[in-house]
Write a protein that holds these residues in place. Structure first.
Motif, PDB file in Angstrom:
ATOM      1  N   PRO A   1      -7.113  -9.760  -9.391  1.00  0.00           N
ATOM      2  CA  PRO A   1      -7.117 -10.950 -10.255  1.00  0.00           C
ATOM      3  C   PRO A   1      -5.797 -11.157 -10.992  1.00  0.00           C
ATOM      4  CG  PRO A   1      -8.422  -9.187 -11.222  1.00  0.00           C
ATOM      5  CD  PRO A   1      -8.092  -8.759  -9.824  1.00  0.00           C
ATOM      6  N   LEU A   2      -4.961 -10.108 -11.065  1.00  0.00           N
ATOM      7  CA  LEU A   2      -3.652 -10.236 -11.703  1.00  0.00           C
ATOM      8  C   LEU A   2      -2.591 -10.739 -10.730  1.00  0.00           C
ATOM      9  CD1 LEU A   2      -3.679  -6.932 -13.790  1.00  0.00           C
ATOM     10  CD2 LEU A   2      -4.231  -9.240 -14.554  1.00  0.00           C
ATOM     11  N   LEU A   3      -2.981 -10.862  -9.447  1.00  0.00           N
ATOM     12  CA  LEU A   3      -2.123 -11.452  -8.404  1.00  0.00           C
ATOM     13  C   LEU A   3      -0.854 -10.629  -8.159  1.00  0.00           C
ATOM     14  CD1 LEU A   3      -2.474 -15.246  -9.286  1.00  0.00           C
ATOM     15  CD2 LEU A   3      -3.856 -13.871  -7.724  1.00  0.00           C
ATOM     16  N   LYS A   4      -0.935  -9.321  -8.402  1.00  0.00           N
ATOM     17  CA  LYS A   4       0.219  -8.454  -8.176  1.00  0.00           C
ATOM     18  C   LYS A   4      -0.010  -7.582  -6.938  1.00  0.00           C
ATOM     19  CE  LYS A   4       0.447  -6.280 -12.110  1.00  0.00           C
ATOM     20  NZ  LYS A   4       1.016  -5.400 -13.162  1.00  0.00           N
ATOM     21  N   ILE A   5       1.066  -7.004  -6.443  1.00  0.00           N
ATOM     22  CA  ILE A   5       1.014  -6.041  -5.350  1.00  0.00           C
ATOM     23  C   ILE A   5       1.557  -4.712  -5.868  1.00  0.00           C
ATOM     24  CG2 ILE A   5       1.162  -7.716  -3.477  1.00  0.00           C
ATOM     25  CD1 ILE A   5       4.194  -7.182  -3.369  1.00  0.00           C
ATOM     26  N   PRO A   6       1.102  -3.602  -5.222  1.00  0.00           N
ATOM     27  CA  PRO A   6       0.238  -3.505  -4.045  1.00  0.00           C
ATOM     28  C   PRO A   6      -1.244  -3.491  -4.406  1.00  0.00           C
ATOM     29  CG  PRO A   6       0.972  -1.322  -4.672  1.00  0.00           C
ATOM     30  CD  PRO A   6       1.635  -2.281  -5.631  1.00  0.00           C
ATOM     31  N   VAL A   7      -2.036  -3.721  -3.360  1.00  0.00           N
ATOM     32  CA  VAL A   7      -3.489  -3.543  -3.433  1.00  0.00           C
ATOM     33  C   VAL A   7      -3.882  -2.653  -2.266  1.00  0.00           C
ATOM     34  CG1 VAL A   7      -5.751  -4.639  -3.385  1.00  0.00           C
ATOM     35  CG2 VAL A   7      -3.833  -5.818  -4.480  1.00  0.00           C
ATOM     36  N   MET A   8      -4.745  -1.676  -2.507  1.00  0.00           N
ATOM     37  CA  MET A   8      -5.246  -0.806  -1.441  1.00  0.00           C
ATOM     38  C   MET A   8      -6.696  -1.150  -1.146  1.00  0.00           C
ATOM     39  SD  MET A   8      -6.329   3.169  -1.510  1.00  0.00           S
ATOM     40  CE  MET A   8      -7.895   2.572  -2.140  1.00  0.00           C
ATOM     41  N   VAL A   9      -7.033  -1.213   0.138  1.00  0.00           N
ATOM     42  CA  VAL A   9      -8.414  -1.394   0.568  1.00  0.00           C
ATOM     43  C   VAL A   9      -8.781  -0.206   1.452  1.00  0.00           C
ATOM     44  CG1 VAL A   9     -10.051  -2.838   1.809  1.00  0.00           C
ATOM     45  CG2 VAL A   9      -8.228  -3.909   0.456  1.00  0.00           C
ATOM     46  N   HIS A  10      -9.833   0.507   1.058  1.00  0.00           N
ATOM     47  CA  HIS A  10     -10.332   1.658   1.818  1.00  0.00           C
ATOM     48  C   HIS A  10     -11.812   1.423   2.065  1.00  0.00           C
ATOM     49  CE1 HIS A  10     -11.128   6.274   2.072  1.00  0.00           C
ATOM     50  NE2 HIS A  10     -11.080   5.717   3.267  1.00  0.00           N
ATOM     51  N   GLY A  11     -12.141   0.922   3.248  1.00  0.00           N
ATOM     52  CA  GLY A  11     -13.528   0.579   3.527  1.00  0.00           C
ATOM     53  C   GLY A  11     -13.982  -0.541   2.607  1.00  0.00           C
ATOM     54  N   ASP A  12     -15.032  -0.272   1.819  1.00  0.00           N
ATOM     55  CA  ASP A  12     -15.543  -1.283   0.897  1.00  0.00           C
ATOM     56  C   ASP A  12     -14.979  -1.120  -0.511  1.00  0.00           C
ATOM     57  OD1 ASP A  12     -16.795   1.024   0.115  1.00  0.00           O
ATOM     58  OD2 ASP A  12     -18.841   0.233   0.207  1.00  0.00           O
ATOM     59  N   PHE A  13     -13.939  -0.281  -0.643  1.00  0.00           N
ATOM     60  CA  PHE A  13     -13.358   0.007  -1.961  1.00  0.00           C
ATOM     61  C   PHE A  13     -11.980  -0.630  -2.067  1.00  0.00           C
ATOM     62  CE2 PHE A  13     -11.121   3.113  -4.856  1.00  0.00           C
ATOM     63  CZ  PHE A  13     -11.778   2.701  -6.015  1.00  0.00           C
ATOM     64  N   THR A  14     -11.772  -1.414  -3.122  1.00  0.00           N
ATOM     65  CA  THR A  14     -10.497  -2.082  -3.363  1.00  0.00           C
ATOM     66  C   THR A  14      -9.931  -1.601  -4.686  1.00  0.00           C
ATOM     67  OG1 THR A  14     -11.193  -4.045  -2.133  1.00  0.00           O
ATOM     68  CG2 THR A  14      -9.358  -4.314  -3.658  1.00  0.00           C
ATOM     69  N   LEU A  15      -8.617  -1.342  -4.701  1.00  0.00           N
ATOM     70  CA  LEU A  15      -7.982  -0.787  -5.894  1.00  0.00           C
ATOM     71  C   LEU A  15      -6.580  -1.370  -6.033  1.00  0.00           C
ATOM     72  CD1 LEU A  15      -8.598   1.425  -8.087  1.00  0.00           C
ATOM     73  CD2 LEU A  15      -7.358   3.034  -6.618  1.00  0.00           C
ATOM     74  N   PHE A  16      -6.233  -1.771  -7.264  1.00  0.00           N
ATOM     75  CA  PHE A  16      -4.851  -2.195  -7.521  1.00  0.00           C
ATOM     76  C   PHE A  16      -4.247  -1.329  -8.622  1.00  0.00           C
ATOM     77  CE2 PHE A  16      -7.650  -5.133  -9.891  1.00  0.00           C
ATOM     78  CZ  PHE A  16      -7.160  -5.026 -11.191  1.00  0.00           C
ATOM     79  N   GLU A  17      -2.960  -1.501  -8.846  1.00  0.00           N
ATOM     80  CA  GLU A  17      -2.094  -0.680  -9.702  1.00  0.00           C
ATOM     81  C   GLU A  17      -1.674   0.583  -8.941  1.00  0.00           C
ATOM     82  OE1 GLU A  17      -0.611  -1.559 -12.391  1.00  0.00           O
ATOM     83  OE2 GLU A  17      -1.731  -3.423 -12.679  1.00  0.00           O
ATOM     84  N   SER A  18      -0.376   0.704  -8.757  1.00  0.00           N
ATOM     85  CA  SER A  18       0.160   1.745  -7.876  1.00  0.00           C
ATOM     86  C   SER A  18      -0.197   3.155  -8.332  1.00  0.00           C
ATOM     87  CB  SER A  18       1.681   1.598  -7.758  1.00  0.00           C
ATOM     88  OG  SER A  18       2.272   1.565  -9.045  1.00  0.00           O
ATOM     89  N   THR A  19      -0.165   3.422  -9.634  1.00  0.00           N
ATOM     90  CA  THR A  19      -0.496   4.767 -10.104  1.00  0.00           C
ATOM     91  C   THR A  19      -1.947   5.110  -9.816  1.00  0.00           C
ATOM     92  OG1 THR A  19       1.163   4.584 -11.864  1.00  0.00           O
ATOM     93  CG2 THR A  19      -0.504   6.298 -12.100  1.00  0.00           C
ATOM     94  N   ALA A  20      -2.849   4.152 -10.032  1.00  0.00           N
ATOM     95  CA  ALA A  20      -4.267   4.378  -9.734  1.00  0.00           C
ATOM     96  C   ALA A  20      -4.463   4.617  -8.244  1.00  0.00           C
ATOM     97  CB  ALA A  20      -5.100   3.176 -10.195  1.00  0.00           C
ATOM     98  N   ILE A  21      -3.736   3.880  -7.426  1.00  0.00           N
ATOM     99  CA  ILE A  21      -3.858   4.052  -5.970  1.00  0.00           C
ATOM    100  C   ILE A  21      -3.388   5.445  -5.568  1.00  0.00           C
ATOM    101  CG2 ILE A  21      -3.059   3.247  -3.723  1.00  0.00           C
ATOM    102  CD1 ILE A  21      -2.793   0.428  -5.000  1.00  0.00           C
ATOM    103  N   LEU A  22      -2.247   5.859  -6.098  1.00  0.00           N
ATOM    104  CA  LEU A  22      -1.725   7.185  -5.757  1.00  0.00           C
ATOM    105  C   LEU A  22      -2.690   8.287  -6.202  1.00  0.00           C
ATOM    106  CD1 LEU A  22       2.057   6.714  -6.606  1.00  0.00           C
ATOM    107  CD2 LEU A  22       1.095   7.233  -4.344  1.00  0.00           C
ATOM    108  N   ARG A  23      -3.290   8.143  -7.373  1.00  0.00           N
ATOM    109  CA  ARG A  23      -4.261   9.148  -7.830  1.00  0.00           C
ATOM    110  C   ARG A  23      -5.472   9.189  -6.899  1.00  0.00           C
ATOM    111  NH1 ARG A  23      -4.484  12.136 -12.145  1.00  0.00           N
ATOM    112  NH2 ARG A  23      -3.060  11.871 -13.900  1.00  0.00           N
ATOM    113  N   TYR A  24      -5.938   8.020  -6.485  1.00  0.00           N
ATOM    114  CA  TYR A  24      -7.091   7.965  -5.586  1.00  0.00           C
ATOM    115  C   TYR A  24      -6.755   8.653  -4.269  1.00  0.00           C
ATOM    116  CZ  TYR A  24     -10.602   6.068  -2.399  1.00  0.00           C
ATOM    117  OH  TYR A  24     -11.588   5.938  -1.447  1.00  0.00           O
ATOM    118  N   LEU A  25      -5.603   8.334  -3.707  1.00  0.00           N
ATOM    119  CA  LEU A  25      -5.200   8.956  -2.446  1.00  0.00           C
ATOM    120  C   LEU A  25      -5.110  10.473  -2.591  1.00  0.00           C
ATOM    121  CD1 LEU A  25      -2.389   6.457  -1.337  1.00  0.00           C
ATOM    122  CD2 LEU A  25      -4.724   6.588  -0.450  1.00  0.00           C
ATOM    123  N   ASP A  26      -4.582  10.913  -3.734  1.00  0.00           N
ATOM    124  CA  ASP A  26      -4.397  12.348  -3.944  1.00  0.00           C
ATOM    125  C   ASP A  26      -5.731  13.072  -4.055  1.00  0.00           C
ATOM    126  OD1 ASP A  26      -2.566  14.458  -4.183  1.00  0.00           O
ATOM    127  OD2 ASP A  26      -2.734  14.470  -6.364  1.00  0.00           O
TER     128      ASP A  26
END
Length: 206
Positions: free
Chosen positions: A44-69
């Motif tokens: 909704p903030l219209l920024k990149i990046p956005v990660m989609v993993h199956g039915d899970f969507t996540l934005f904000e790069s730090t949050a994405i990196l933590r999720y991946l880790d």
């Protein structure tokens, strides 16, 4: 199709940080070319990046990196020890705040991604002159930003520092930061950095 889709641009520093995390951890992903403002309902903030993993969507790069880790095996981007992880968070915050609000905004202004008055661009440059020596002093003490192992902090700092030599004013700052230069040379040789090198650099604004 890869399990992970990253919506963003190859030129985007934060998109590249997330891609670096995928490469460092050996995660297969697909880059879905997406410009800021084109994320639709994904962010909704219209920024990149956005990660989609199956039915899970996540934005904000730090949050994405933590999720991946936390979700995938491979080298840890955050250590398990609470104090060591806090140090990583400290430098992640420093990169996302101090570098974003100085050198990265100056770059955005010079490449006309962020139209601002010339005096505002100069303020960003002045702040970069104060900020980068802090990182240089840290890298005089440690091999990587948060210690002797690569962490998320390095993955967030490297894409921004990658651009310094593209602008004479920022190159002059980097040339006075020998420890950042040493670190950047080591980072540049990593397969993750080579694999995510942007295909081309934008032209300076007239």
């Amino acid at each position: 199709m890869a399990d992970i889709r990253i919506h963003g641009m190859a030129l985007s520093t934060f998109t590249r940080a997330v891609r670096l995390g995928c490469h460092e951890k050996g995660i297969d992903y697909e880059l879905v070319p997406t410009r800021p403002g084109e994320t639709g309902a994904l962010n909704p903030l219209l920024k990149i990046p956005v990660m989609v993993h199956g039915d899970f969507t996540l934005f904000e790069s730090t949050a994405i990196l933590r999720y991946l880790d936390r979700t995938f095996p491979g080298p840890k981007l955050w250590p398990d020890d609470a104090r060591e992880a806090a140090i990583v968070d400290q430098w992640v915050g420093a990169v996302c705040d101090s570098v974003l609000n100085s050198a990265q905004r100056y770059m955005a202004a010079r490449f006309d991604f962020l139209p601002v008055p010339a005096e505002m661009a100069e303020l960003y440059l002045d702040k970069a002159r104060r900020v980068i020596p802090v990182f240089d002093r840290q890298l005089a003490r440690t091999r990587f930003l948060a210690g002797d192992a690569l962490t998320a902090a390095d993955l967030l700092f490297a894409p921004s520092f990658f651009w310094f030599d593209s602008l004479l004013e920022l190159k002059a700052i980097a040339d006075l930061a020998p420890n950042c230069r040493r670190w950047a040379g080591e980072m540049a040789a990593r397969p993750s950095m080579i694999a995510t090198t942007p295909p081309a650099k934008p032209e300076l604004a007239a």
